[in-house]
Design a protein around this motif. Structure first.
Motif, mmCIF file in Angstrom:
data_model
loop_
_atom_site.group_PDB
_atom_site.id
_atom_site.type_symbol
_atom_site.label_atom_id
_atom_site.label_comp_id
_atom_site.label_asym_id
_atom_site.label_seq_id
_atom_site.Cartn_x
_atom_site.Cartn_y
_atom_site.Cartn_z
ATOM 1 N N SER A 115 -8.821 -4.060 7.239
ATOM 2 C CA SER A 115 -8.049 -4.864 6.300
ATOM 3 C C SER A 115 -8.211 -4.341 4.871
ATOM 4 N N ARG A 118 -6.236 -1.120 4.578
ATOM 5 C CA ARG A 118 -4.790 -1.382 4.488
ATOM 6 C C ARG A 118 -4.412 -1.912 3.111
ATOM 7 N N HIS A 119 -5.220 -2.829 2.595
ATOM 8 C CA HIS A 119 -4.923 -3.402 1.273
ATOM 9 C C HIS A 119 -5.004 -2.332 0.189
ATOM 10 N N ILE A 122 -1.862 -0.272 0.390
ATOM 11 C CA ILE A 122 -0.708 -0.971 -0.193
ATOM 12 C C ILE A 122 -0.771 -0.913 -1.713
ATOM 13 N N ARG A 123 -1.949 -1.137 -2.269
ATOM 14 C CA ARG A 123 -2.089 -1.093 -3.730
ATOM 15 C C ARG A 123 -1.816 0.305 -4.278
ATOM 16 N N ARG A 181 5.091 -9.819 2.009
ATOM 17 C CA ARG A 181 3.665 -9.872 2.400
ATOM 18 C C ARG A 181 2.861 -8.842 1.612
ATOM 19 N N MET A 182 3.404 -7.639 1.463
ATOM 20 C CA MET A 182 2.715 -6.604 0.687
ATOM 21 C C MET A 182 2.538 -7.048 -0.760
ATOM 22 N N ILE A 185 -0.326 -9.362 -1.159
ATOM 23 C CA ILE A 185 -1.599 -8.639 -1.155
ATOM 24 C C ILE A 185 -1.860 -8.031 -2.518
ATOM 25 N N SER A 188 -2.839 -10.751 -4.930
ATOM 26 C CA SER A 188 -4.198 -11.261 -4.708
ATOM 27 C C SER A 188 -5.221 -10.281 -5.266
ATOM 28 N N GLY A 189 -4.921 -8.986 -5.214
ATOM 29 C CA GLY A 189 -5.818 -7.986 -5.785
ATOM 30 C C GLY A 189 -5.854 -8.039 -7.292
#
Length: 193
Positions: A115, A118-119, A122-123, A181-182, A185, A188-189
């Protein structure tokens, strides 16, 4: 003696085990990049298992912690779970229970690490977007239509369509829902540092 028995038991289940007699020895060797799980006795020299778990939380460790004790009381279990313990077992620990919990903790650690990977991916993709693409992305996830985005940003509708296509490509999004959804994420970061 208990440490030796637990080490042998977990090794017999096919896992690589490193054991330490003191928390300071463990902390000296701790490598956050190394996957695993941690079995802690509540009663340890130097600091309690709960204190070590709190310290690991402060330094950002994601290792699942299984706490074991001779006599658990409800407040101790509640505190351990509040601090994020993966599990809490009372001695004498049934061998199969311990092996099952270690296997589950290792699976959880692998999921956590995947996870995080993946995060981070994405970032990093988000950072490839231009300033304009980031503006368009925000308006897209807010639910605005291309025509409205074009008016808001002073662009042609065709330019917005091109930006949307570029965003989908750069982010590797398969659908608008996937892109949303991305974006969640990413947000949230940003909110957490």
């Amino acid at each position: 003696e208990v440490r030796d028995v637990l080490t042998a038991l977990v090794q017999a289940a096919g896992h690589v085990v490193v054991s330490y007699s003191r928390p300071s020895q463990f902390l000296e060797k701790l490598d956050q990049a190394t996957p695993g799980a941690l079995i802690l006795d509540v009663r340890l020299p130097e600091m309690s298992g709960l204190e070590l778990q709190r310290h690991l939380n402060r330094i950002g460790s994601i290792l699942p912690v299984i706490l074991i004790t001779n006599h658990a009381d409800i407040p101790m279990v509640v505190e351990a779970m509040r601090e994020g313990a993966f599990d809490f077992l009372e001695k004498p620990v049934r061998h199969q229970d311990l092996v099952d919990r270690v296997n589950a903790a290792l699976k959880k650690d692998a999921q956590n690490r995947e996870s995080i990977r993946r995060h981070a991916d994405i970032r990093s993709r988000f950072l490839t977007l231009s300033t304009r693409e980031k503006e368009v992305l925000q308006l897209v996830v807010d639910g605005r239509a291309n025509k409205v985005i074009a008016l808001d940003l002073g662009l042609s509708e065709r330019t917005v369509e091109v930006h949307r296509g570029n965003i989908m490509d750069k982010m590797g999004a398969h659908s608008l829902a996937h892109l949303v959804r991305m974006h969640m994420i990413i947000q949230s970061g940003i909110g957490h540092g």
